[in-house]
Scaffold this active site. Structure first.
Site, PDB file in Angstrom:
ATOM      1  N   LYS A   1      46.242  11.572   9.561  1.00 35.69           N
ATOM      2  CA  LYS A   1      45.564  10.379   9.061  1.00 35.69           C
ATOM      3  C   LYS A   1      45.002  10.656   7.660  1.00 35.69           C
ATOM      4  O   LYS A   1      44.925  11.801   7.218  1.00 35.69           O
ATOM      5  CB  LYS A   1      44.399   9.976   9.983  1.00 35.69           C
TER       6      LYS A   1
ATOM      7  N   SER B   1      51.763   5.488  12.924  1.00 36.13           N
ATOM      8  CA  SER B   1      50.460   5.183  12.328  1.00 36.13           C
ATOM      9  C   SER B   1      50.430   5.353  10.817  1.00 36.13           C
ATOM     10  O   SER B   1      49.504   4.863  10.166  1.00 36.13           O
ATOM     11  CB  SER B   1      49.367   6.052  12.961  1.00 36.13           C
TER      12      SER B   1
END
Length: 200
Positions: free
Chosen positions: A154, A117
């Site tokens: 993230k 990611s």
């Protein structure tokens, strides 16, 4: 390492400063003098509490028998089980001999990356992320967060009363947090990266 009280953190910082300045940790008497304790027993009680929380270890029979946990290097956190602390005995795979102070702010642990990611930020599967344990983070920073029982890495964005965790991979969508339905815990700030083959 378990969360320290303010006084325990002050004592740990003092031990670290003396160690770095003199090449040896302080004695119990030096800790007493620095913090105004009435007797070495007070210093010993604080040291035992720090040892119990994993911040250091004590060597019997030595006035300077204090060994900081970071002398072992930084702990590598592997897969984190649902509901367990991110840094606990069951999550530490090993230690990597790297100086926590080479990162700013100093790193508390390394987290092994799983998934793709964050590849557009140069973070790849198997990398070790250096993480400073804090909940004080700003928009745009790359963080380690726990959403419900899942730990993720993230980029943080707060907007219009909601929180978004943004991937650095155009094929993936942001995680949008609804505070009324989901639990979000910020575990730390990413302060650096070690390619695993470099770490050995």
């Amino acid at each position: 390492m378990e969360k320290l009280t303010e006084r325990q953190q002050q004592i740990l910082d003092f031990i670290r400063e003396v160690q770095e300045a003199n090449g040896a940790p302080p004695t119990r008497l030096e800790i007493c003098a620095a913090f105004g304790f009435a007797s070495p027993n007070a210093a010993e009680a604080h040291l035992k509490a720090l040892a119990k929380k994993g911040a250091l270890s004590l060597e019997a029979g030595s006035s300077r028998g204090i060994r900081l946990a970071e002398a072992l290097g930084l702990p590598v956190v592997g897969r984190v089980a649902a509901g367990s602390p991110i840094l606990s005995e069951g999550t530490v795979d090993r230690h990597v001999r790297v100086d926590p102070a080479m990162f700013e702010p100093r790193a508390d642990f390394l987290l092994r990356v799983r998934g793709l990611s964050m590849i557009e930020a140069g973070i790849f599967e198997g990398d070790l992320l250096a993480v400073h344990r804090t909940a004080d983070v700003r928009d745009g920073q790359i963080i380690v967060a726990r959403v419900d029982d899942e730990v993720t890495v993230k980029r943080l964005r707060r907007a219009k009363g909601r929180i978004e965790l943004l991937p650095e991979n155009r094929s993936m969508k942001p995680i949008v947090i609804d505070p009324e339905r989901q639990s979000l815990t910020i575990e730390g700030l990413v302060v650096g990266l070690i390619r695993d083959d470099f770490a050995f």
